[in-house]
Design an enzyme around this catalytic site. Structure first.
Site, PDB file in Angstrom:
ATOM      1  N   HIS A  52      -7.877  -3.581  -0.259  1.00 24.26           N
ATOM      2  CA  HIS A  52      -6.837  -4.057   0.645  1.00 24.26           C
ATOM      3  C   HIS A  52      -6.812  -3.158   1.885  1.00 24.26           C
ATOM      4  CE1 HIS A  52      -4.218  -6.348  -2.510  1.00 24.26           C
ATOM      5  NE2 HIS A  52      -5.516  -6.542  -2.709  1.00 24.26           N
ATOM      6  N   GLU A  54      -4.482  -1.469   3.405  1.00 24.72           N
ATOM      7  CA  GLU A  54      -3.788  -0.188   3.261  1.00 24.72           C
ATOM      8  C   GLU A  54      -4.618   0.809   2.460  1.00 24.72           C
ATOM      9  OE1 GLU A  54      -0.571  -3.457   3.286  1.00 24.72           O
ATOM     10  OE2 GLU A  54      -2.606  -3.210   2.514  1.00 24.72           O
ATOM     11  N   CYS A  82       1.597  -4.861  -0.899  1.00 24.15           N
ATOM     12  CA  CYS A  82       1.671  -5.388  -2.257  1.00 24.15           C
ATOM     13  C   CYS A  82       1.977  -4.224  -3.213  1.00 24.15           C
ATOM     14  CB  CYS A  82       0.340  -6.059  -2.630  1.00 24.15           C
ATOM     15  SG  CYS A  82      -0.991  -4.887  -2.957  1.00 24.15           S
ATOM     16  N   CYS A  85      -0.802  -1.506  -3.198  1.00 23.84           N
ATOM     17  CA  CYS A  85      -0.832  -0.720  -1.965  1.00 23.84           C
ATOM     18  C   CYS A  85       0.385   0.188  -1.848  1.00 23.84           C
ATOM     19  CB  CYS A  85      -0.941  -1.646  -0.760  1.00 23.84           C
ATOM     20  SG  CYS A  85      -2.542  -2.487  -0.675  1.00 23.84           S
TER      21      CYS A  85
END
Length: 155
Positions: A52, A54, A82, A85
């Protein structure tokens, strides 16, 4: 750079990533208004469900700064993080999270983390993903060794 300029960069990364075939997510890590690292969603490009934006930015910032402790840094992300993250952000000790789109916006386009948020609130025995403790007494040896290690790097 200002907070708004840093967020504009995160948003621009998310837009560019869509054009390049990736997910609509971008992130910037900054310290004192200067960009330390950036990341975009590379899940499908790298066949890595943890890639992801991040997490990618955290990995790059840690490499560049030579530390797993990103205290003194902030993260600007094009979407509310999320659960994975957010956990990574806490582990990295980032000082603050700025986000543009909310998790409801992500849900509206098919990125729905509701199941994970709901599952985390449940006792292990009630979660959809079965989990079972196995060989705890043997595994505790590593914990005993860690606890007794005088020169460990705590994190």
């Amino acid at each position: 750079m200002t907070k708004e300029e840093l967020m504009k960069k995160a948003i621009a990364l998310s837009v560019a990533n869509v054009a390049e075939g990736g997910g609509p997510f971008g992130a910037v890590i900054a310290r004192n208004g200067r960009i330390v690292a950036t990341g975009t969603n590379r899940v499908t490009a790298e066949n890595d469900p943890t890639a992801h934006a991040e997490v990618q930015a955290i990995r790059e910032a840690a490499r560049r700064l030579g530390t797993f402790d990103l205290s003194g840094c902030e993260i600007y992300t094009s979407c509310e993080p999320c659960p994975m993250c957010l956990g990574a952000i806490y582990w990295a000790r980032l000082d603050k999270v700025y986000f543009a789109n909310g998790k409801e916006d992500a849900k509206a386009i098919g990125f729905d983390d509701s199941l994970i948020y709901d599952e985390l609130a449940l006792p292990r025995s009630e979660r959809r993903l079965p989990s079972q403790e196995l060989m705890r007494s043997e595994a505790l040896e590593a914990f005993r060794l860690w606890s007794a290690k005088p020169d460990k790097t705590a994190y």
